[in-house]
Design a protein around this motif. Structure first.
Motif, mmCIF file in Angstrom:
data_model
loop_
_atom_site.group_PDB
_atom_site.id
_atom_site.type_symbol
_atom_site.label_atom_id
_atom_site.label_comp_id
_atom_site.label_asym_id
_atom_site.label_seq_id
_atom_site.Cartn_x
_atom_site.Cartn_y
_atom_site.Cartn_z
ATOM 1 N N ARG A 10 0.831 -1.207 0.000
ATOM 2 C CA ARG A 10 0.000 0.000 0.000
ATOM 3 C C ARG A 10 0.865 1.255 0.000
ATOM 4 O O ARG A 10 0.569 2.237 -0.689
ATOM 5 C CB ARG A 10 -0.914 -0.012 1.222
ATOM 6 N N GLU A 11 1.955 1.222 0.750
ATOM 7 C CA GLU A 11 2.859 2.371 0.812
ATOM 8 C C GLU A 11 3.475 2.670 -0.542
ATOM 9 O O GLU A 11 3.809 3.819 -0.854
ATOM 10 C CB GLU A 11 3.954 2.099 1.849
ATOM 11 N N HIS A 12 3.639 1.623 -1.373
ATOM 12 C CA HIS A 12 4.275 1.796 -2.682
ATOM 13 C C HIS A 12 3.258 1.757 -3.826
ATOM 14 O O HIS A 12 3.638 1.589 -4.990
ATOM 15 C CB HIS A 12 5.338 0.712 -2.881
ATOM 16 N N ASP A 13 1.981 1.918 -3.488
ATOM 17 C CA ASP A 13 0.904 1.951 -4.492
ATOM 18 C C ASP A 13 0.874 0.692 -5.352
ATOM 19 O O ASP A 13 0.603 0.746 -6.557
ATOM 20 C CB ASP A 13 1.044 3.195 -5.393
ATOM 21 N N LEU A 14 1.159 -0.446 -4.730
ATOM 22 C CA LEU A 14 1.115 -1.727 -5.429
ATOM 23 C C LEU A 14 -0.221 -2.411 -5.115
ATOM 24 O O LEU A 14 -0.683 -2.403 -3.971
ATOM 25 C CB LEU A 14 2.271 -2.622 -4.985
ATOM 26 N N THR A 15 -0.827 -3.015 -6.124
ATOM 27 C CA THR A 15 -2.146 -3.630 -5.953
ATOM 28 C C THR A 15 -2.095 -5.148 -5.814
ATOM 29 O O THR A 15 -3.131 -5.798 -5.747
ATOM 30 C CB THR A 15 -3.046 -3.276 -7.148
ATOM 31 N N THR A 16 -0.909 -5.706 -5.758
ATOM 32 C CA THR A 16 -0.759 -7.159 -5.622
ATOM 33 C C THR A 16 -1.470 -7.670 -4.368
ATOM 34 O O THR A 16 -1.375 -7.059 -3.303
ATOM 35 C CB THR A 16 0.729 -7.537 -5.539
ATOM 36 N N ASN A 17 -2.180 -8.778 -4.506
ATOM 37 C CA ASN A 17 -2.830 -9.420 -3.359
ATOM 38 C C ASN A 17 -1.778 -10.257 -2.624
ATOM 39 O O ASN A 17 -1.291 -11.267 -3.145
ATOM 40 C CB ASN A 17 -3.985 -10.308 -3.832
ATOM 41 N N ALA A 18 -1.431 -9.838 -1.414
ATOM 42 C CA ALA A 18 -0.323 -10.471 -0.692
ATOM 43 C C ALA A 18 -0.629 -11.912 -0.329
ATOM 44 O O ALA A 18 0.267 -12.765 -0.352
ATOM 45 C CB ALA A 18 0.005 -9.670 0.562
#
Length: 241
Positions: free
Chosen positions: A33-41
């Motif tokens: 979220r901090e790096h604006d990534l949308t990957t589902n962890a």
């Protein structure tokens, strides 16, 4: 007839000694979220759990990230994970009883994890588990982490037991593949992925209340050799989301 003194049991840590995958995933998600990534962890860890965090992070950035930055992000994720998991640290159900019984039966016991020493201490020393292991193999002891075989191969050497006489306990698909690359058989835990996701474990358990040392000896007789690693499976796991 197999006897316990001829064999070693090697345990992964995350998802095996402890059921912490949800907290690992939450820490990754906060970092993304901090790096604006949308990957589902959570889905990411279903595929890549067991790998060093820096290697996992390489798969989520669309641009090349310098190693020093990957290390910084991995350290941030580790801090987030520790904060989230601090008051939740507890061993998997039945673990101490199983390890104690396995040692009494004659099995040698090893830990084989991708974690660095400080993370190993954060878990096994807090839970007072160190005395139950004959050897501990972590990130600092190998050149290549999972999915390479090095972690388990080094653990076997430390235990002075041939790979074909080592049984690995893993919760990750790539960890299972690492065991097979090392020439070892595997018991899997369904803490991180569904049982159907594994290739060919001797048994899938939810925790250590579902297995005894005698069960392990019986499984050794039923499964006389380790499966060959599934190269196509490994390639699918590496595929980006």
């Amino acid at each position: 007839m197999a006897t316990a003194s001829d064999y070693a049991l090697i345990f992964d840590m995350d998802g095996v000694l402890i059921d912490n995958t949800a907290y690992q995933a939450r820490a990754f998600q906060l970092l993304f979220r901090e790096h604006d990534l949308t990957t589902n962890a959570r889905r990411l860890l279903e595929r890549l759990n067991g790998m060093p965090a820096t290697n996992i992070l390489k798969t989520v950035f669309r641009h090349t990230v310098p190693e020093k930055d990957l290390k910084k992000y991995a350290d941030q994720r580790e801090f987030l994970y520790r904060v989230l998991y601090w008051n939740k640290r507890r061993e998997a159900a039945g673990l101490t009883d199983f390890l104690t019984a396995a040692r009494a039966a004659g099995f040698k016991i090893g830990l084989g994890t991708a974690s660095p020493p400080e993370t190993i201490e954060y878990i096994i020393d807090h839970l007072h588990l160190r005395h139950l292991f004959d050897t501990i193999t972590g990130k600092a002891d190998v050149e290549r982490g999972k999915p390479h075989a090095d972690t388990f191969t080094v653990a076997a050497k430390q235990l002075k037991v041939a790979p074909e006489r080592c049984i690995v306990f893993e919760d990750a698909v790539l960890g299972e593949q690492s065991a097979y690359k090392a020439g070892m058989r595997c018991v899997c835990l369904s803490t991180s992925v569904k049982a159907s996701k594994f290739q060919n474990p001797m048994k899938v358990i939810k925790d250590f209340t579902e297995i005894t040392p005698q069960d392990v000896l019986d499984l050794v007789e039923q499964f006389p050799s380790a499966p060959k690693p599934d190269k196509q499976l490994a390639q699918r796991q590496y595929a980006k989301l």
